[in-house]
Design an enzyme around this catalytic site. Sequence first.
Site, PDB file in Angstrom:
ATOM      1  N   GLU A 146      14.597  20.868 -19.825  1.00 38.08           N
ATOM      2  CA  GLU A 146      14.998  19.825 -18.893  1.00 38.08           C
ATOM      3  C   GLU A 146      15.984  20.431 -17.901  1.00 38.08           C
ATOM      4  O   GLU A 146      16.599  21.446 -18.181  1.00 38.08           O
ATOM      5  CB  GLU A 146      15.686  18.686 -19.651  1.00 38.08           C
ATOM      6  CG  GLU A 146      17.189  18.873 -19.942  1.00 38.08           C
ATOM      7  CD  GLU A 146      17.514  20.017 -20.903  1.00 38.08           C
ATOM      8  OE1 GLU A 146      16.609  20.489 -21.606  1.00 38.08           O
ATOM      9  OE2 GLU A 146      18.693  20.444 -20.935  1.00 38.08           O
ATOM     10  N   LYS A 162      24.872  28.662 -17.255  1.00 38.53           N
ATOM     11  CA  LYS A 162      23.663  28.340 -18.019  1.00 38.53           C
ATOM     12  C   LYS A 162      22.954  29.596 -18.519  1.00 38.53           C
ATOM     13  O   LYS A 162      22.303  29.574 -19.563  1.00 38.53           O
ATOM     14  CB  LYS A 162      22.708  27.504 -17.169  1.00 38.53           C
ATOM     15  CG  LYS A 162      23.240  26.118 -16.808  1.00 38.53           C
ATOM     16  CD  LYS A 162      23.352  25.214 -18.021  1.00 38.53           C
ATOM     17  CE  LYS A 162      23.716  23.788 -17.621  1.00 38.53           C
ATOM     18  NZ  LYS A 162      24.026  22.953 -18.811  1.00 38.53           N
ATOM     19  N   SER A 215      32.015  26.361 -13.480  1.00 38.94           N
ATOM     20  CA  SER A 215      30.772  26.555 -14.228  1.00 38.94           C
ATOM     21  C   SER A 215      29.645  27.100 -13.364  1.00 38.94           C
ATOM     22  O   SER A 215      28.728  27.740 -13.866  1.00 38.94           O
ATOM     23  CB  SER A 215      30.341  25.233 -14.867  1.00 38.94           C
ATOM     24  OG  SER A 215      30.225  24.234 -13.874  1.00 38.94           O
TER      25      SER A 215
END
Lengths: 394, 256
Positions: free
Chosen positions: A107, A85, A374
Amino acid sequence: MANGRFGPYGGQYIPETLMSAVVELARQYERWRNDGGFAAEYGALLAQYAGRPSLLYYAERMTARLGGAKIYLKREDLNHTGSHKINNVLGQALLAKRMGKTRLIAETGAGQHGVATATAAALLGLDCEIFMGREDMERQSLNVYRMELLGAKVNPVLSGTATLKDAVNATMREWAGRMDDTHYCLGSVMGPHPFPVMVRDFQSVIGREIKQQMLSLENRLPDAVVACVGGGSNAIGSFYEFIGDESVELIGCEAGGKGVDTPDNAATLTNGAIGVFHGMKSYFCQDEFGQIAPVHSISAGLDYPGIGPEHADLFDRGRARYVPVTDGEAVDAFEYLTRTEGIIPAIESAHAAAYAMKAAPALGKDKIIVVTLSGRGDKDVASIAKYRGVKIHE
Amino acid sequence: MSKIGEAFARGPAFIPFITGGDPDLETTEEVLRALCEAGADIIEIGVPFSDPVAEGPVIEAASERALSAGCTADKLFDLVKRVRADVPILFMTYYNPVFAYGAGRFTQRCAECGVSGLIVPDLPFEEREELLGPCAARGLELISLIAPTSEERIARIAKASSGFLYCVSSLGVTGTRDKLGGGARRMIEQAKRVSDIPCAVGFGVSTPEQAREIAAYADGVIVGSAIVRIIAEHGRDCAEPVRKFALDIKRSVTKC
């Protein structure tokens, strides 16, 4: 690309109040993405702050035990803040500063994007508010406190299913009320244009690195690239560089939840239908009346009823394949990877590892699979214990 | 002149909004009749959607109540057909329920049941082509919205719109506000420079005083959350209090 279409998907299906904000964002992104100074600053942050390039690690023990294709792990879990991210957030936070914004809102599902946004805000001196479903706040209480430590305000979202979808609703509503000083730092390749394009561009560093690293390690391209898919940002980041390389199979792993033949899953491309929601035309889990379905996944980050429009297009074109992975398979893979390689993956990423575990034994030893991890799984330890019925003190 | 055009011909129009099927269809039918009696000039019926991103908490909660009571677009089509209101009815809904139904089929049903047009808040001007064709083919108006942030978009939207222009009074989502933004008057002036389309103001209008203030410069006043809140408070017995409130609003709108 007019209005950010991927085939028939994408677009800007948002209330008029927000149109000027996304039109301006698209204009500013076009301007800065081609600016040398912006690229240099972003590149420096990726290298010196996020810790890129991330490793492409040969999972030798996993490969030997599975007895088939060679498995490489793209270690986005080793990035600063513990997931992919940060790649997107640093880009958007820099852009927000260039646009004169002083406040980020976002969010979050699992909390990874919220933590990354709060981190970038702290680094760049921006105010930050995160919207998170109440159910997810309970699942990910450590991440909530991490965000607060970083100076962000975390707003619980109580409406609807109180998960990621509702957090997106709440952040969109907040943005519609305050755009002049606020940038919505959307966390995935979803939402109205330019988000799917912009977030993909910021995440595409993953695939570019995979290609370079694979060429230098193996002097060839991989046979498959596998990544988990909720909204789809780490997957598109992994796939994008390889879309033109037809020999490379692209496989997205959706949240199969308790099974795709039960109501409790979030397998959008397996079970969903084309629709329009959250600013985009794409596939969504929905009922016959077009009401968005209350989806389920053990992973808060994949617990989302839609998928980014570029994935919808890759799916229709048959360029990428999307497979469901159940909660149980993901938990098994989580434990397997932890014990076999000493790497605790995020439960999201464990969905991709689970697919590789199923596929690798059937493939020859001359084949190569890259699995994008991830994120790291520290945040999931408590949920795994709960799933296994083990009582621990957090 | 279209049914909607006529509604604005008699002076400032009072346009109430209710969520269809909240708390149940029988009550919606009573409320519809009460609003007609109170002199509503156009009535907006919300077809409930699971994730109404342009709504504040009042209408969001109403949508949840309606959905859990089993409200669907089909049931609202039947209701509109049964009531046969003299007042033009608009359906306000998000695009996904229309898309899932099929834009052609949905607009066909609207035409058959006497629905005069659609308001679709997540279908902005740039994306409306795909619904505009089906609407036009069946003589339905697709109402465009403008917001305080629309700026140079206003002229473009006003020029190409029909029915009326829905002017969003302030930033944010639907819901009652103590003070309305002063931007609506300026938006209307900009729109009127390029078009004689009627302009109705909504978002946040909750008192007769606010309605009167708006009716002084606008062609219509849209009142939603304030009515939906009365329905939430009184449940199945809401028709009479809604009628009283609507009468108050109607009077203050007409006095101008």
